[in-house]
Enzyme design. Structure first.
Site, PDB file in Angstrom:
ATOM      1  N   GLU A 177       0.816  -1.120  -0.117  1.00  0.00           N
ATOM      2  CA  GLU A 177       0.129  -0.193   0.016  1.00  0.00           C
ATOM      3  C   GLU A 177       0.744   1.214  -0.120  1.00  0.00           C
ATOM      4  OE1 GLU A 177      -4.269  -1.384   1.782  1.00  0.00           O
ATOM      5  OE2 GLU A 177      -2.974  -0.584   3.231  1.00  0.00           O
ATOM      6  N   GLU A 284      -5.979  -7.256  -1.447  1.00  0.00           N
ATOM      7  CA  GLU A 284      -6.678  -7.138   0.031  1.00  0.00           C
ATOM      8  C   GLU A 284      -8.061  -6.617  -0.327  1.00  0.00           C
ATOM      9  OE1 GLU A 284      -4.811  -4.759   2.891  1.00  0.00           O
ATOM     10  OE2 GLU A 284      -2.571  -5.467   2.437  1.00  0.00           O
TER      11      GLU A 284
END
Length: 351
Positions: A177, A284
Site C-alpha cells: 500500500e 486485499e
C-alpha cells in the site's frame, strides 16, 4: 546356410520392428496435463496464523471437528495464500513475527497443500501502509544508495530461502500500500524518481530468482481511479518495472456500503488493465465480520468485478486475515466466528 539364416533372422527382426512402429503410430499422442493458464486466484492473507496456533488458538469446521486452518480455507475455495514479510520484527503477538524464517515455514506448509503463494514485502520491521512507511531499524541511517542495495539484498535473500525450501512464489509484492511511497523519506512518492529506483531493485532481485514470478505494485483505495491514474502515470514516466497492478478494497474504511463503490472498483480495474496494459488483482479485501450477508455479497461482487476485466487480465481476489478472529486479533474485518469456525461469508469463494 548359416549366412542365409542370419539374413533371414535380420529380415524377420526388421518386420517385427516395423510392425510395432506401425501399431504405435496408430495410437493417439499421450496427453500432457498442464496447469490451467488462467486459474482465478481466490486467496487469503494469513500472516497471523502461525502466532494464533502458537498461542493455542484452535480452528473448527461446521461439524465441530478440529481442523488445520489452511484446510478449512481450502475447503471453502481458497487456492492462494498471501504472506507478509518484515525485516527484523518484534515478538509482539499481533504486530510482530512474519520474519523470513516464519514466512518460509508457512509458505512451505501452504505449498505442500497445493496452494499458490504470494509474498508481500513491507520493507519495514512492522506494518507498512499509507499512513506509515518506516525504515527497518537496521537501515535507518543508510544512504539512498545503501537503501537500494538493502531492498535488493533483502528481497533476494527471502526469495532464495523460499526457493531452497522448494517454493517459488507465483507473485511478489514490492511494497505494501504505497501511494505515498516506501522507506520514508527517501522513497516518498513526492520524490518518485527515487521511489522508482527502489521498486526496480525489488523487481530485479525477484526476477534474478525466477523470471516467471509476477511482480505486483500495490496501492490502496481500489475504487479511486484518480489516485490510481496519478500513481501509475508517475510509475510509467519514471520507468518502474512491474507486471501486475494490485489494489486494496475496503468499503468499511471509507464509511461506505460496497454497493456505492463497486462500480467504481470495476471501472478502475478495467481502466488500469487497458491504460497500462497490465494484469490487475485485488490483493486485499475485507468486510465487517458481524455483517455476514453483507460481506458475502460484497465478496461475490468483487470477484465478479475482477472476472469482468477483459482478456483474462483480472487475476484474483485475496481476503486479508479472514482467520484473524476478533477475540484474538482485535480486527473487525476478519471472517471468522467466536467459536473458531469460518464465517459463511467465505462461501463466496466456493463459486
Amino acid at each position: 546356410m548359416k549366412k542365409t539364416l542370419i539374413n533371414f533372422s535380420f529380415i524377420f527382426l526388421l518386420l517385427i520392428l516395423n510392425s510395432c512402429s506401425a501399431q504405435d503410430s496408430s495410437k493417439p499422442e499421450p496427453i500432457i496435463l498442464t496447469p490451467t493458464e488462467n486459474l482465478f486466484a481466490k486467496g487469503a492473507d494469513v500472516g497471523w496464523l502461525s502466532q494464533m496456533e502458537a498461542t493455542g488458538y484452535k480452528f473448527y469446521d461446521a461439524d465441530d471437528s478440529q481442523k488445520d486452518c489452511l484446510q478449512l480455507l481450502k475447503d471453502r475455495g481458497i487456492n492462494t495464500i498471501r504472506l507478509r514479510v518484515w525485516v527484523n520484527p518484534s515478538n509482539d503477538k499481533v504486530s510482530g513475527h512474519c520474519s523470513k524464517e516464519e514466512t518460509v515455514d508457512m509458505a512451505v506448509r501452504a505449498h505442500n497443500m497445493g496452494m499458490r503463494i504470494m509474498i508481500d514485502f513491507h520493507y519495514s520491521d512492522s506494518w507498512a501502509d499509507p499512513g506509515k512507511q518506516n525504515k527497518p531499524a537496521a537501515w535507518a541511517s543508510h544512504s539512498f544508495e545503501e537503501l537500494k542495495t538493502d531492498v535488493y539484498n533483502h528481497t533476494y535473500d527471502v526469495l532464495r530461502a523460499l526457493k531452497t525450501a522448494g517454493v517459488t512464489p507465483e507473485w511478489v509484492q514490492i511494497g505494501n500500500e504505497i501511494p505515498g511511497g516506501m522507506l520514508w523519506p527517501d522513497g516518498s512518492s513526492s520524490n518518485f524518481g527515487q521511489l522508482a529506483q527502489l521498486l526496480n531493485k525489488g523487481y530485479e532481485a525477484t526476477k534474478a530468482i525466477n523470471s516467471s514470478i509476477k511482480v505486483i505494485v500495490h496501492i490502496d483505495r481500489g475504487n479511486d481511479n484518480a489516485l490510481f491514474r496519478w500513481f501509475f502515470d508517475a510509475a510509467k514516466n519514471n520507468g518502474v518495472k512491474y507486471d501486475v497492478i494490485g489494489m486494496s478494497y475496503y468499503p468499511y474504511w471509507i464509511k461506505s456500503d460496497y454497493t456505492a463503490t463497486i462500480a467504481d472498483l470495476e471501472n478502475n480495474l478495467k481502466d488500469m488493465a487497458s491504460r497500462y496494459n497490465k494484469e490487475v488483482m485485488v490483493v486485499e479485501v475485507g468486510g465487517d465480520y458481524t455483517l455476514v450477508d453483507n460481506t458475502y455479497n460484497m465478496l461475490v461482487a468483487v470477484i465478479k468485478a475482477v472476472k469482468n476485466v477483459p482478456n483474462n487480465k483480472g487475476l484474483g481476489v485475496v481476503y486479508w486475515e479472514p482467520e484473524g478472529e476478533k477475540s484474538w486479533s482485535g480486527y473487525q474485518l476478519n471472517a471468522w466466528q467466536s467459536n473458531g469456525k469460518p464465517s459463511l461469508a467465505l462461501d463466496a469463494f466456493k463459486n
